[in-house]
Design an enzyme around this catalytic site. Structure first.
Site, mmCIF file in Angstrom:
data_model
loop_
_atom_site.group_PDB
_atom_site.id
_atom_site.type_symbol
_atom_site.label_atom_id
_atom_site.label_comp_id
_atom_site.label_asym_id
_atom_site.label_seq_id
_atom_site.Cartn_x
_atom_site.Cartn_y
_atom_site.Cartn_z
ATOM 1 N N ASP A 29 0.861 -1.184 0.000
ATOM 2 C CA ASP A 29 0.000 0.000 0.000
ATOM 3 C C ASP A 29 0.901 1.239 0.000
ATOM 4 O O ASP A 29 1.861 1.313 0.754
ATOM 5 C CB ASP A 29 -0.904 -0.008 1.245
ATOM 6 N N HIS A 93 -9.874 -5.645 -3.097
ATOM 7 C CA HIS A 93 -8.541 -5.887 -2.554
ATOM 8 C C HIS A 93 -8.644 -6.231 -1.076
ATOM 9 O O HIS A 93 -9.520 -5.750 -0.376
ATOM 10 C CB HIS A 93 -7.629 -4.665 -2.751
HETATM 11 P P1 5GP Z 1 -9.894 1.165 0.221
HETATM 12 O O1 5GP Z 1 -10.377 1.232 -1.217
HETATM 13 O O2 5GP Z 1 -9.804 -0.245 0.722
HETATM 14 O O3 5GP Z 1 -10.717 2.032 1.130
HETATM 15 O O4 5GP Z 1 -8.424 1.786 0.280
HETATM 16 C C1 5GP Z 1 -7.572 1.778 -0.839
HETATM 17 C C2 5GP Z 1 -6.126 1.654 -0.409
HETATM 18 O O5 5GP Z 1 -5.327 1.702 -1.584
HETATM 19 C C3 5GP Z 1 -5.630 2.760 0.525
HETATM 20 O O6 5GP Z 1 -5.029 2.159 1.672
HETATM 21 C C4 5GP Z 1 -4.594 3.515 -0.321
HETATM 22 O O7 5GP Z 1 -3.480 3.974 0.429
HETATM 23 C C5 5GP Z 1 -4.188 2.492 -1.374
HETATM 24 N N1 5GP Z 1 -3.857 3.080 -2.667
HETATM 25 C C6 5GP Z 1 -4.586 3.998 -3.349
HETATM 26 N N2 5GP Z 1 -3.984 4.306 -4.521
HETATM 27 C C7 5GP Z 1 -2.843 3.563 -4.566
HETATM 28 C C8 5GP Z 1 -1.800 3.448 -5.530
HETATM 29 O O8 5GP Z 1 -1.791 4.081 -6.587
HETATM 30 N N3 5GP Z 1 -0.802 2.571 -5.253
HETATM 31 C C9 5GP Z 1 -0.775 1.839 -4.103
HETATM 32 N N4 5GP Z 1 0.261 1.006 -3.918
HETATM 33 N N5 5GP Z 1 -1.740 1.920 -3.162
HETATM 34 C C10 5GP Z 1 -2.765 2.785 -3.396
#
Ligand code: 5GP
Length: 129
Positions: A29, A93
């Protein structure tokens, strides 16, 4: 349009890759809640986890289990915390977060680690796969 996670899995956007096979992909992340916070995705683009068919759903969790076992060997922790939210990125994810304390699992936590450290963590996990 492809999601940002599809582009990461395809190598079109860089990531700190931890593991992949033909169907699943794991990477750090970008704003970890704790060191080693890893995301596990199906390469197949599906927004909502429970829309996956049963076989792909089971395969995703089996792959995440392998990654979690490597992660807990590579990053000192008491256990690996697991969460599924999907409120930000519409590509399902699994969050795997190495925990020392339950406070490490706060979704407000946003670490920003130097690139060299992210690279080293990803390599350490990958070496345990
Ligand atoms: P959720 O959709 O489960 O609420 O959170 C999405 C997660 O993806 C977050 O923890 C955020 O930091 C991570 N994230 C968002 N965009 C990117 C990216 O471009 N690259 C990576 N490696 N992580 C990402």
């Amino acid at each position: 349009m492809a999601t940002i996670f599809s582009k990461i899995a395809a190598g079109e956007i860089p990531s700190y890759k931890v593991a992949e096979d033909d169907r699943y992909f794991a990477f750090l992340d970008i704003n970890p809640m704790a060191k080693g916070h890893t995301l596990v995705i199906p390469k197949h683009e599906v927004n909502y986890m429970f829309d996956l068919d049963e076989e792909e759903y089971a395969g995703l969790w089996a792959f995440a289990r392998k990654v979690a076992m490597a992660l807990e060997q590579a990053v000192p922790c008491k256990r690996i915390g697991v969460a599924v939210l999907g409120m930000e990125v519409p590509h399902c994810h699994i969050h795997l977060v190495p925990l020392q304390t339950e406070k490490d699992m706060r979704f407000g936590n946003k670490l920003s680690l130097p690139a060299e450290e992210m690279q080293a963590i990803a390599a350490a996990i990958a070496a345990k796969m």
